[in-house]
Design a protein around this motif. Structure first.
Motif, mmCIF file in Angstrom:
data_model
loop_
_atom_site.group_PDB
_atom_site.id
_atom_site.type_symbol
_atom_site.label_atom_id
_atom_site.label_comp_id
_atom_site.label_asym_id
_atom_site.label_seq_id
_atom_site.Cartn_x
_atom_site.Cartn_y
_atom_site.Cartn_z
ATOM 1 N N SER A 76 0.831 -1.205 0.000
ATOM 2 C CA SER A 76 0.000 0.000 0.000
ATOM 3 C C SER A 76 0.862 1.249 0.000
ATOM 4 O O SER A 76 0.604 2.196 -0.747
ATOM 5 C CB SER A 76 -0.906 0.036 1.228
ATOM 6 O OG SER A 76 -1.686 -1.118 1.266
ATOM 7 N N ALA A 78 2.242 1.815 -3.340
ATOM 8 C CA ALA A 78 1.301 2.375 -4.312
ATOM 9 C C ALA A 78 1.159 3.886 -4.125
ATOM 10 O O ALA A 78 1.059 4.637 -5.095
ATOM 11 C CB ALA A 78 -0.061 1.690 -4.172
ATOM 12 N N ILE A 79 1.163 4.341 -2.869
ATOM 13 C CA ILE A 79 1.025 5.780 -2.612
ATOM 14 C C ILE A 79 2.245 6.525 -3.130
ATOM 15 O O ILE A 79 2.134 7.536 -3.830
ATOM 16 C CB ILE A 79 0.827 6.040 -1.099
ATOM 17 C CG1 ILE A 79 -0.508 5.442 -0.651
ATOM 18 C CG2 ILE A 79 0.877 7.530 -0.807
ATOM 19 C CD1 ILE A 79 -0.690 5.375 0.839
ATOM 20 N N TRP A 125 4.322 5.571 -5.349
ATOM 21 C CA TRP A 125 4.326 5.515 -6.808
ATOM 22 C C TRP A 125 3.396 6.583 -7.392
ATOM 23 O O TRP A 125 3.722 7.256 -8.356
ATOM 24 C CB TRP A 125 3.912 4.115 -7.250
ATOM 25 C CG TRP A 125 3.769 4.003 -8.728
ATOM 26 C CD1 TRP A 125 4.772 3.794 -9.623
ATOM 27 C CD2 TRP A 125 2.568 4.153 -9.466
ATOM 28 N NE1 TRP A 125 4.252 3.798 -10.887
ATOM 29 C CE2 TRP A 125 2.914 4.015 -10.815
ATOM 30 C CE3 TRP A 125 1.233 4.391 -9.119
ATOM 31 C CZ2 TRP A 125 1.962 4.102 -11.824
ATOM 32 C CZ3 TRP A 125 0.301 4.472 -10.125
ATOM 33 C CH2 TRP A 125 0.666 4.326 -11.461
ATOM 34 N N ALA A 126 2.230 6.742 -6.754
ATOM 35 C CA ALA A 126 1.243 7.674 -7.292
ATOM 36 C C ALA A 126 1.690 9.131 -7.162
ATOM 37 O O ALA A 126 1.407 9.938 -8.034
ATOM 38 C CB ALA A 126 -0.102 7.467 -6.607
ATOM 39 N N GLY A 155 -1.234 12.174 -11.160
ATOM 40 C CA GLY A 155 -1.066 11.311 -9.997
ATOM 41 C C GLY A 155 -2.373 10.966 -9.310
ATOM 42 O O GLY A 155 -2.623 9.814 -8.959
ATOM 43 N N ARG A 179 -4.246 8.474 -11.377
ATOM 44 C CA ARG A 179 -3.601 7.170 -11.374
ATOM 45 C C ARG A 179 -3.929 6.414 -10.096
ATOM 46 O O ARG A 179 -4.247 5.234 -10.111
ATOM 47 C CB ARG A 179 -2.080 7.327 -11.489
ATOM 48 C CG ARG A 179 -1.600 7.662 -12.875
ATOM 49 C CD ARG A 179 -0.095 7.699 -12.926
ATOM 50 N NE ARG A 179 0.458 8.862 -12.261
ATOM 51 C CZ ARG A 179 1.332 8.820 -11.292
ATOM 52 N NH1 ARG A 179 1.766 7.670 -10.841
ATOM 53 N NH2 ARG A 179 1.790 9.922 -10.744
ATOM 54 N N HIS A 180 -3.834 7.146 -8.971
ATOM 55 C CA HIS A 180 -4.046 6.473 -7.693
ATOM 56 C C HIS A 180 -5.485 5.985 -7.570
ATOM 57 O O HIS A 180 -5.739 4.872 -7.122
ATOM 58 C CB HIS A 180 -3.675 7.404 -6.546
ATOM 59 C CG HIS A 180 -3.531 6.685 -5.239
ATOM 60 N ND1 HIS A 180 -4.234 7.017 -4.120
ATOM 61 C CD2 HIS A 180 -2.780 5.613 -4.900
ATOM 62 C CE1 HIS A 180 -3.917 6.192 -3.135
ATOM 63 N NE2 HIS A 180 -3.032 5.335 -3.583
ATOM 64 N N ARG A 181 -6.453 6.812 -7.987
ATOM 65 C CA ARG A 181 -7.852 6.408 -7.866
ATOM 66 C C ARG A 181 -8.167 5.235 -8.784
ATOM 67 O O ARG A 181 -8.878 4.306 -8.399
ATOM 68 C CB ARG A 181 -8.775 7.603 -8.153
ATOM 69 C CG ARG A 181 -8.766 8.595 -7.012
ATOM 70 C CD ARG A 181 -9.804 9.669 -7.189
ATOM 71 N NE ARG A 181 -9.808 10.565 -6.037
ATOM 72 C CZ ARG A 181 -9.048 11.640 -5.943
ATOM 73 N NH1 ARG A 181 -8.235 11.957 -6.927
ATOM 74 N NH2 ARG A 181 -9.102 12.393 -4.868
#
Lengths: 591, 237
Positions: A433, A436-437, A439-440, A485, A488-490
């Motif tokens: 997790s 992923a954050i 990265w975003a 960003g 992408r995250h959503r």
């Protein structure tokens, strides 16, 4: 006497060798800039043939990391040189490479390079059983072109003799493994051995103690040359306070090193636990001779030149360099002038309807934008730091929990084993997790192709861990068109939610992920072959929440969410988002 | 069987400790050395000539990718396994083209770490779908890049089995950079999401053979990338 001759001989060699190579007649550039990588992406290079108006490389000011690669071409040059005078050692003279980015660096910079001082302990059989070393890095203050004429800096290394130690050797090296070229001078070398309850003993190694012998000893009776090119270990005369010999290195070969080693075992009555201090003073100027890189993090907008210069090992310039122009540009959507035009247009319109936007407010708006940009950078830095810290800690927890699990399996109760496995799983999920954050929020990933690559990777990771088969229908080649960003995250979270449902609730055997661009939309489908459900019947609370989350996430980015399912016939989740491909495939489009 | 000598390059002290414990306790492995930064690793590892290097992607002094690029040519018999925290396929792919033979995404469980060390020693660790996707794209780009001055790829008719070994003389050069039909099939199935097992079943070959094809793909990628870089640096000089 012999050593004096050797000194003179080596001195001559140095003078003759001088700078034949770089001073040669061949007009080819001696140094070459071989690449530029911006946030992991290789940019095409302009010509470096000295043409008058090379086209500058454009780099967006949002770029986080700019890496320049370069190398010297001395070796190639060397082969084309006239034959050397007979008897001269055939040294492939090394070019020391320095770089600078005009507009950013005030002076030439070296790639960090070091020589080493080493204290080795040996056992009764003369086998090395341990030691300690210290690096001599970069250039010492008061460097004046030669080691002997420069200021010397006192250094010290303290070690405790290990078990079985019965003596020691001292050694100096002209490199630390990397492709070092440069000069080092070493003076005032002394060893001191302390043992509880005894008077400390000292041994002077440079300059050699002259008063103890009827004939004065010279350095070459106390030290011998070694290394992969021993000729680079030389003896020099330092004038101050009175003329005396010192150890030195003139390392002009990036691939080899010189070494000075004490000739005999020192303090042969060493006992384990003895405290040994190696003291010396040094002057040095060291750099790198081989292919290297220079990395910059964030550059201010404007025009710069990146330059690489060829230097002699002692740091003297040769005047030979390669350079390329670099233009750091603000991307269109962040440019003050573009906003100013836009805002001014609005202002005009506002005036027409009788309301004016004051210059002050305009300025405030621009300042806000500027701050927002700074905030974005800061946010990604914090995210990275958190990731590195927390990520490492969680990784540790996961690995230790797993170790405990395998220890207690079959010994402790099944519940305890399961709980431990649970800790492990949770820690792994958290690492993913956080990943992923981070990265975003990293602006380097603000493109569709990066998004697709990450989506495939994280989907694969998730489904593999769940033991579910997968199929991908994602084009291998996608445009590097911008995808912000937040979007992408959503999208990523929505896909994850769908995958989670497929595995946990639908008990899918195969999940198919497809991604396509069509009609100004980005469409992502997650299809499973699981139990499905009857959409006309109401769902339980948690399932509802999951679907609501996905719908909300897609609404937030102006996209749509749909779910199609039939009991026993699998489920299809479709996510779409308006997406206009503003960049042609594989091109840099920062204006 | 001789023990596998393993060198570890990892800057986080806690992780280094954990990895040390795993390797020391693992059957068939021996710890050759541990290093906290790239400079130490580059200086010492060539002397140790280990069988396997576990290399962290992020090191304090330079990137693990650069470290691989330096060490791989010096140690042709050594297999390099990257350890990465970021799931960024971009970095992993760079490490592979620099000469790494496999990669593991942290956290890696002790059992998996030891398995992977054995796997990489025997040839290579499984290629993920995300990386397969990047590899196929890289071959496509390289192929297009030189299509105008090279003969066409070996025709599918010559696909009797393995391409690489039986290519005729004029095709030798091409076969270095061009995938044999079977290799391409394996890669395409991986990109489509098939596991090694599913790929083996689909093509009617064993899982071990799938691994062999993947290793050849890695090798061709290394060769092509090296040549690409040489050609490119000469061209720009």
């Amino acid at each position: 006497m012999a050593s004096w001759l050797a000194t003179v001989g080596l001195g001559l060699h140095w003078l003759l060798l001088g700078w034949i190579v770089v001073g040669g007649k061949d007009a080819r550039a001696e140094v070459v800039i071989t690449g530029i990588v911006v946030d992991g992406r290789e940019l095409p290079l302009p010509a470096q043939d000295g043409g008058r108006d090379p086209v500058p490389i454009r780099i967006p000011s949002t770029a986080r990391q700019i890496v320049f690669r370069f190398e010297g071409a001395a070796e190639r040059k060397h082969e084309q040189n006239a034959p050397r005078p007979a008897g001269e050692p055939q040294l492939p003279a090394g070019t020391r490479l320095r770089f600078r980015l005009d507009g950013r660096d005030a002076s030439w910079r070296d790639i960090p390079a070091s020589g080493r001082a080493v204290l080795h302990f040996v056992d009764a059989d003369g086998i090395l059983i341990g030691g300690l070393d210290a690096a001599m890095t970069g250039e010492t203050p008061g460097w004046r072109g030669t080691a002997e004429a420069s200021d010397f800096v006192p250094r010290e290394l303290v070690a405790v003799a290990p078990d079985n130690a019965t003596g020691m050797f001292v050694s100096f090296l002209s490199h630390d493994g990397a492709q070092v070229v440069g000069c080092i001078g070493i003076d005032d070398v002394a060893l001191r051995c302390e043992r509880d309850g005894e008077v400390p003993r000292s041994l002077q190694l440079v300059p050699p103690p002259a008063d103890t012998e009827p004939t004065p000893r010279t350095l070459s009776t106390v030290w011998h040359r070694a290394g992969t090119r021993p000729e680079m270990s030389v003896i020099r005369i330092r004038e101050r306070p009175t003329p005396h010999e010192i150890l030195a290195f003139i390392d002009d070969d990036p691939s080899r090193y010189g070494n000075w080693v004490s000739t005999s075992r020192l303090f042969s009555d060493t006992r384990p636990g003895d405290r040994v201090t190696l003291a010396w003073s040094a002057s040095h100027s060291l750099g790198i001779g081989g292919p290297s890189t220079a990395t910059y993090h964030g550059l201010p907008p404007g025009s710069h030149w990146f330059r690489v210069g060829a230097f002699r090992p002692n740091g003297d310039a040769t005047g030979i360099e390669a350079s390329i122009p670099v233009l750091v540009v603000v991307p269109l959507h962040m440019r003050r002038d573009v906003w100013a035009v836009g805002v001014a247009g609005l202002t005009g319109a506002a005036v027409l309807v009788g309301r004016s936007l004051s210059a002050q407010r305009l300025k405030r708006r621009l300042d806000e934008l500027e701050r927002a940009h700074a905030v974005e950078r800061e946010r990604s830095r914090i995210a990275r730091d958190l990731h590195d810290e927390i990520g490492a800690g969680l990784t540790e927890i996961a690995m230790q929990a797993d170790a405990v699990r395998s220890e207690v399996q079959g010994v402790a109760s099944p519940e305890a084993t399961q709980l431990t496995a649970g800790i492990c799983r949770t820690a792994i999920d958290l690492v993913r997790s956080v990943d992923a954050i981070v990265w975003a929020v990293n602006p380097a990933n603000d493109t569709l192709d990066r998004f697709a690559a990450y989506l495939v990777q994280s989907t694969e990771q998730f489904l593999d861990a769940a033991g579910v088969s997968m199929r991908f229908d994602v084009p291998a080649s996608l445009p590097s068109a911008p995808l912000a960003g937040a979007d992408r995250h959503r999208l990523l979270m929505a896909v994850r939610e769908a995958l989670n449902n497929a595995v946990k609730h639908a008990h899918a055997g195969i999940v198919t992920l497809s991604l396509h661009l069509a009609d100004g939309r980005l469409q992502i489908d997650i299809q499973d072959d699981g139990v499905g459900f009857d959409p006309t019947r109401s769902l339980t609370g948690t399932d509802h929440n999951g679907l609501d989350n996905m719908r909300q996430r897609m609404n937030e980015i102006g996209g749509t969410f749909s779910i199609t399912s039939t009991a026993g016939r699998g489920t299809l989740v479709r996510l779409t988002q308006p997406f206009v491909c503003t960049a042609p495939p594989r091109s840099e489009s920062h204006a | 069987m001789r023990k596998i000598n393993v060198a570890v390059v990892e800057d986080d002290a806690r992780l280094r400790k954990t990895v040390e414990r795993v390797i020391v306790n693992a059957d068939g492995c021996r710890l050759a050395g541990m290093f906290a930064n790239a400079a130490d690793a580059i200086r010492e590892i060539p002397k140790l000539a280990p069988d396997v290097i576990l290399m962290d992607v992020n090191l304090p002094d330079r990137s693990g990718v650069e470290c691989v690029a330096t060490l791989a040519p010096l140690l042709p018999a050594t297999q390099i396994l990257m350890l990465t925290v970021y799931q960024d396929p971009e970095t992993t792919f760079q490490a592979i083209t620099a000469g790494a033979h496999g990669y593991l995404v942290k956290p890696v469980m002790p059992k998996r770490l030891v398995e992977a060390i054995h796997e990489v020693r025997e040839g290579g660790v499984p290629m993920s779908r995300a990386i397969a996707r990047k590899v196929i794209e890289a071959f496509r780009v390289m192929h297009e890049g030189r299509a105008h001055n090279q003969p066409p790829a070996a025709s599918p008719a010559a696909s009797a089995s393995d391409g690489a070994t039986e290519a005729s003389e004029p095709l030798m050069k091409v076969s270095e950079a061009v995938l044999a039909p079977r290799e391409k099939q394996v890669l395409e199935l991986l990109v489509e999401g098939y596991s090694y097992k599913e790929t083996a079943a689909r093509l009617g070959i064993s899982i071990g053979t799938v691994g062999t094809y993947v290793n050849r793909i890695y090798e061709k990628l290394h060769v092509s990338c090296r040549r690409e870089m040489v050609a490119w640096s000469k061209g720009s000089g």
